[in-house]
Structure formats: structure tokens, C-alpha cells
Design a protein around this motif. Structure first.
Motif, short mmCIF file in Angstrom:
data_model
loop_
_atom_site.label_atom_id
_atom_site.label_comp_id
_atom_site.label_asym_id
_atom_site.label_seq_id
_atom_site.Cartn_x
_atom_site.Cartn_y
_atom_site.Cartn_z
N ARG A 101 -1.70 4.33 6.48
CA ARG A 101 -3.07 4.34 7.02
C ARG A 101 -3.51 5.76 7.37
NH1 ARG A 101 -2.37 1.83 11.66
NH2 ARG A 101 -2.41 -0.26 10.75
N LEU A 102 -2.58 6.60 7.80
CA LEU A 102 -2.93 7.95 8.23
C LEU A 102 -3.37 8.85 7.08
CD1 LEU A 102 -0.09 8.62 10.82
CD2 LEU A 102 -2.55 8.57 11.31
N ILE A 103 -2.98 8.52 5.87
CA ILE A 103 -3.21 9.44 4.75
C ILE A 103 -4.00 8.85 3.60
CG2 ILE A 103 -1.11 8.93 3.42
CD1 ILE A 103 -2.41 12.44 4.32
N GLN A 104 -4.13 7.53 3.55
CA GLN A 104 -4.68 6.91 2.34
C GLN A 104 -6.14 7.29 2.06
OE1 GLN A 104 -4.24 2.69 2.90
NE2 GLN A 104 -5.67 2.59 4.60
N GLY A 105 -6.91 7.65 3.08
CA GLY A 105 -8.30 8.00 2.86
C GLY A 105 -8.50 9.21 1.98
N VAL A 106 -7.51 10.10 1.93
CA VAL A 106 -7.63 11.31 1.12
C VAL A 106 -7.58 10.99 -0.37
CG1 VAL A 106 -6.55 13.55 0.61
CG2 VAL A 106 -6.58 12.67 2.95
N PHE A 107 -6.95 9.86 -0.73
CA PHE A 107 -6.67 9.59 -2.14
C PHE A 107 -7.42 8.39 -2.68
CE2 PHE A 107 -3.01 11.89 -0.42
CZ PHE A 107 -2.94 12.95 -1.32
N THR A 108 -8.53 8.02 -2.06
CA THR A 108 -9.36 6.96 -2.62
C THR A 108 -10.00 7.43 -3.91
OG1 THR A 108 -11.34 7.68 -1.42
CG2 THR A 108 -9.90 6.09 -0.30
N ARG A 109 -10.47 6.49 -4.72
CA ARG A 109 -11.10 6.86 -5.99
C ARG A 109 -12.31 7.79 -5.74
NH1 ARG A 109 -11.19 4.42 -11.06
NH2 ARG A 109 -10.20 2.51 -10.25
N ARG A 110 -13.11 7.49 -4.72
CA ARG A 110 -14.30 8.31 -4.46
C ARG A 110 -13.92 9.73 -4.08
NH1 ARG A 110 -17.23 9.99 -0.21
NH2 ARG A 110 -15.83 8.95 1.28
N ARG A 111 -12.93 9.88 -3.20
CA ARG A 111 -12.52 11.22 -2.79
C ARG A 111 -11.89 11.97 -3.95
NH1 ARG A 111 -11.56 11.77 2.83
NH2 ARG A 111 -10.80 13.88 2.37
N VAL A 112 -11.11 11.28 -4.76
CA VAL A 112 -10.48 11.94 -5.91
C VAL A 112 -11.53 12.38 -6.93
CG1 VAL A 112 -8.99 11.55 -7.91
CG2 VAL A 112 -8.21 10.89 -5.62
N GLY A 342 1.50 -3.87 -5.64
CA GLY A 342 1.61 -4.39 -4.29
C GLY A 342 1.55 -3.33 -3.21
N LEU A 343 2.28 -3.58 -2.13
CA LEU A 343 2.23 -2.77 -0.92
C LEU A 343 2.54 -1.30 -1.18
CD1 LEU A 343 1.76 -3.63 2.07
CD2 LEU A 343 4.24 -3.57 2.35
N HIS A 344 3.45 -1.03 -2.09
CA HIS A 344 3.92 0.33 -2.32
C HIS A 344 3.33 0.96 -3.59
CE1 HIS A 344 6.98 0.59 0.87
NE2 HIS A 344 7.10 -0.71 0.69
N ARG A 345 2.23 0.39 -4.11
CA ARG A 345 1.60 1.00 -5.29
C ARG A 345 1.29 2.46 -4.98
NH1 ARG A 345 -1.15 0.21 -10.00
NH2 ARG A 345 -2.99 1.54 -10.31
N CYS A 346 1.52 3.31 -5.97
CA CYS A 346 1.41 4.76 -5.80
C CYS A 346 0.09 5.16 -5.18
CB CYS A 346 1.59 5.45 -7.15
SG CYS A 346 1.41 7.25 -7.06
N LEU A 347 0.15 5.85 -4.05
CA LEU A 347 -1.04 6.28 -3.33
C LEU A 347 -1.83 7.31 -4.14
CD1 LEU A 347 -2.47 6.01 -0.53
CD2 LEU A 347 -1.11 7.98 0.20
N GLY A 348 -1.13 8.11 -4.93
CA GLY A 348 -1.79 9.19 -5.67
C GLY A 348 -2.13 8.85 -7.10
N SER A 349 -2.21 7.56 -7.43
CA SER A 349 -2.45 7.17 -8.83
C SER A 349 -3.78 7.70 -9.37
CB SER A 349 -2.39 5.65 -8.98
OG SER A 349 -3.37 5.02 -8.17
N PHE A 350 -4.84 7.66 -8.56
CA PHE A 350 -6.14 8.15 -9.03
C PHE A 350 -6.09 9.66 -9.29
CE2 PHE A 350 -7.86 4.48 -6.35
CZ PHE A 350 -8.02 3.65 -7.45
N LEU A 351 -5.43 10.39 -8.40
CA LEU A 351 -5.34 11.84 -8.58
C LEU A 351 -4.47 12.17 -9.79
CD1 LEU A 351 -5.94 14.70 -7.70
CD2 LEU A 351 -4.04 14.55 -6.06
N GLY A 352 -3.34 11.48 -9.96
CA GLY A 352 -2.47 11.74 -11.10
C GLY A 352 -3.17 11.50 -12.42
N LYS A 353 -3.96 10.42 -12.49
CA LYS A 353 -4.68 10.13 -13.73
C LYS A 353 -5.78 11.16 -13.98
CE LYS A 353 -5.40 5.84 -15.01
NZ LYS A 353 -5.75 4.40 -15.05
N LEU A 354 -6.47 11.59 -12.93
CA LEU A 354 -7.50 12.62 -13.10
C LEU A 354 -6.88 13.92 -13.59
CD1 LEU A 354 -10.37 13.76 -12.75
CD2 LEU A 354 -9.77 14.26 -10.36
N GLU A 355 -5.79 14.35 -12.97
CA GLU A 355 -5.13 15.58 -13.39
C GLU A 355 -4.71 15.51 -14.85
OE1 GLU A 355 -3.09 16.81 -9.09
OE2 GLU A 355 -1.99 15.59 -10.54
N SER A 356 -4.14 14.39 -15.25
CA SER A 356 -3.65 14.23 -16.63
C SER A 356 -4.81 14.18 -17.61
CB SER A 356 -2.81 12.95 -16.73
OG SER A 356 -1.74 12.98 -15.82
#
Length: 399
Positions: A101-112, A342-356
Motif C-alpha cells: 500500500r505504501l508504494i503501489q501508487g507510484v506504479f499505476t498505469r496512469r502514473r507510468v 493474484g496478490l503478488h502480481r508484479c507491481l512494476g509490470s506497467f513500467l517494465g512493459k513501457l520501458e521494453s
């Protein structure tokens, strides 16, 4: 005379280079296998897509590293699984919920999506640096610096220290490099402690400042700040580095797909999902344990057993994907498990896909010819069953 140790080393070397034939045999043999992990530690291995996907979302498979270590210790003295420092990848609720919860807002699709100009600027500068060179190492010269420079920007770390980050990451996540696991952990913690002190004295608009303030407000312990930064710093670049290297190599192996992608550059987001399926950057999900008896297909796994879920095997399962060992960029099937579920789905998936997406689009736009500049059998792969990536990818380029 060949010894059993030599045979085992040769088998492991072959597996690191190409794990898929072995994984296919294991997958075909049964829903669950028991393998030795580390120093003779028995672990249940799940390889079929349907079973892996279900297990990723099943709360009966826990991930608390302290419990996993207790189970391992009960199997024999001296069996260690690495650091017992708790972070999002090796914890269960309520710790996992609080930390995420403390960090997930940084990696939302909109922020990414708002980071695209930053990613394009960094990628463009790195690609400009490759122009005019007869050969380049796409891992060390491009795939590695791109995501590490981006995560350094977000954390507020000096990008000139990125080679230290790479050395620490290699020692902590793989068997290689000049540092031991303990040395790398100690050096990284000392580095973070110094930066945290600096942020207390002079706050900035970066993630590290946010974490330090959360620590001072009692929302995190100091060790949890260390582990959070470790996860963001190392996890925030490892997967992208691996994906960019293996995706480029896959294109060189499939010239028809390379030609198709050049002719259809707008299809890059779809292609990224196929690259993720074809060579999952994280080949094995984080170690789990059963906190109750679980039946997988027709196999009963007792409580308090360690379990590995093979993302690489699941993403090549012919029961789920047609012709799974072939790269098909217009497959149009984003159902891979490369980011978990599920619960542990990669938090940085949107950023990783954008970078790639940005990196591979820029690479193909700038260079009309990309060819392997080393013998295939000499390419060094990451020496770990958990990650799937190249240490080096020498290529010749022609703009």
C-alpha cells in the motif's frame, strides 16, 4: 575420469543455456515433481499452466520467508534460503498489504504513462551512444543502463553509482560476480543508510524521501525501508534487462518475426506480451510453502512443504499455447504468467512493459541491421534457475 559432480555441473550448464527441453519433460511426466533445491532440500515443482496459475492465486501457498526458512531448517542443519529480510515478494498479509500500500501508487498505469517522456529521453540518449560503433553489447550498453537510470530517477539515487547496483544485484540474485551474498547485502545496506541520513537532512521529491518519512512516522521499520529499496532497485531493473536481451536474441533467431515487427511497429505492445511469454524474465516464482494440504491435479502436497512454480514452463505449456516453442508476435494472447497473478502480481509490470516497448521500438527504428557478433554457444546466461537473462549480447549494428 568424469565424476558425478562433473556430470551435475554439465547438466546445470545445459539447463541454464536452454531450460525448456528439461522443463517439457518434467511437465509431461506429471502435474507435480519433487526436485532437490540447494543443498539437497526437497521442493515440490509445479510446471503446468493451469496448475501454476491456480497456485499463484491460492492463499494456501504462503510466501513468508521466515516460515520458509523454518521449514528448510527442519529438513537439515545449515540449509539456508538466503536473507530473511521481509519485503513484498516474500511476505504474506498483513505485512504484504501494508508494504504494498505504501508504494503501489507510484506504479499505476496512469502514473507510468506520465513517465513516457522520461523513458524516451533516456532510451534515445543511450541509442545515440551506439551510433557509429561496429559492435556493441546490447546488455551492458543499453538493456542494463536504461531501467537502472529510470529507477534511480524515481528513487533519487545518483545514476553514476549504477555499476555498484549491478554488482550488488548479481551477487544477491545469482551465483556470480566478485562479491558474496553477505558482502553485497552489507554494502548495499551501508549505502542506503548513508542516503537515508542525507534525505532526513534534506528531503526531496523522490521515493526514498517518502520511505524515510514513513519510517519516521512509524509506518515502516528501518530494515523494511532497506528491503523496500532493495526490491525496487534490483527488481526494478532486473526483469527489463533480461527481457530486452532475450527479446532481441529471439528476433535474431526468428528473422521472419523481426521483418514483421519492422513492418508493423504499432504492434510493439502486443509483441512485448509474446516476448514475455516466450522467455519469461523471471523463470521461477518466489519460493512458496503450503500452509495446508493442497491437491494439485491428482497430487497431494502436505502442509509445510516448499513449492516452486515454474513460470517459464507454464508459459511454454502446449495445453495452453499453440506451438509454444515458437515466437509468434501476432499471437494476440496476453495470458502469460510472466508477471505472476493474484496478490503478488508484479507491481512494476506497467513500467517494465513501457520501458521494453520504448527501447525495442527505438532500437529497430535506428538500426536497419542488427546481427549477432559472437558465436551463439559463447553467449553467457545468468547463472540462476530463478531468472532468465543474458549477461552479454554482442551485436553489430548498421543505421
Amino acid at each position: 575420469m568424469t565424476t558425478a559432480v562433473d556430470d551435475a555441473a554439465a547438466r546445470m550448464s545445459a539447463f541454464i543455456r536452454d531450460p525448456y527441453p528439461t522443463l517439457a519433460r518434467i511437465r509431461e511426466a506429471g502435474a507435480v515433481s519433487v526436485v532437490e533445491f540447494g543443498e539437497g532440500l526437497p521442493v515440490y515443482l509445479v510446471t503446468r499452466y493451469q496448475d501454476v496459475r491456480a497456485a499463484l492465486m491460492d492463499p494456501r501457498f504462503g510466501q513468508d520467508v521466515r516460515r520458509s526458512q523454518a521449514i528448510a531448517s527442519g529438513r537439515g542443519s545449515g540449509l539456508t534460503l538466503g536473507s530473511e529480510v521481509v519485503h513484498m515478494l516474500n511476505s504474506d498479509p498483513p505485512d504484504h498489504t501494508r508494504l504494498r500500500r505504501l508504494i503501489q501508487g507510484v506504479f499505476t498505469r496512469r502514473r507510468v504513462d506520465m513517465m513516457r517522456p522520461l523513458v524516451e529521453r533516456i532510451a534515445g540518449g543511450l541509442l545515440d551512444g551506439l551510433r557509429g560503433r561496429e559492435t556493441a553489447d546490447l546488455v551492458t550498453d543499453f538493456a542494463f543502463p536504461l531501467p537502472i537510470m529510470i529507477i534511480c530517477e524515481l528513487l533519487g539515487f545518483p545514476p553514476e553509482d549504477m555499476q555498484d547496483f549491478r554488482a550488488w544485484s548479481t551477487a544477491i540474485l545469482t551465483q556470480g560476480g566478485e562479491l558474496t551474498f553477505d558482502q553485497a547485502t552489507a554494502e548495499l545496506n551501508a549505502y542506503l543508510r548513508e542516503l537515508m541520513t542525507a534525505r532526513r537532512a534534506s528531503p526531496r521529491t523522490d521515493i526514498l524521501t517518502d520511505l524515510v518519512q514513513a519510517r519516521d512516522a512509524g509506518e515502516l521499520t528501518e530494515q523494511e525501508v532497506f528491503s523496500m529499496v532493495f526490491l525496487l532497485l534490483i527488481g526494478g531493473h532486473e526483469t527489463t534487462v533480461n527481457l530486452l536481451g532475450t527479446a532481441t536474441l529471439a528476433l535474431l533467431h526468428h528473422p521472419d518475426q523481426l521483418a514483421w515487427l519492422r513492418a508493423n511497429p504499432a504492434a510493439m505492445p502486443v509483441a512485448i506480451d509474446e516476448f514475455l511469454r516466450y522467455e519469461s524474465p523471471v523463470s521461477m516464482a518466489t519460493l512458496r510453502f503450503t500452509n495446508a494440504e493442497v491437491t494439485v491435479d491428482d497430487v497431494e502436497i502436505p502442509a509445510d512443504e516448499l513449492v516452486l512454480l515454474s513460470l517459464g514452463a507454464a508459459n511454454r505449456d502446449p495445453a495452453r499455447f499453440t506451438d509454444p516453442d515458437r515466437l509468434i508476435l501476432d499471437r494476440g494472447d496476453p495470458g502469460h504468467l510472466a508477471f505472476g497473478q493474484g496478490l503478488h502480481r508484479c507491481l512494476g509490470s506497467f513500467l517494465g512493459k513501457l520501458e521494453s516497448e520504448v527501447a525495442l521500438t527505438g532500437l529497430l527504428e535506428r538500426f536497419a541491421r542488427i546481427e549477432l557478433a559472437a558465436a551463439e554457444e559463447t553467449l553467457p546466461w545468468r547463472n540462476t534457475i530463478m531468472l532468465r537473462g543474458l549477461e552479454s549480447l554482442p551485436v553489430s549494428l548498421d543505421g
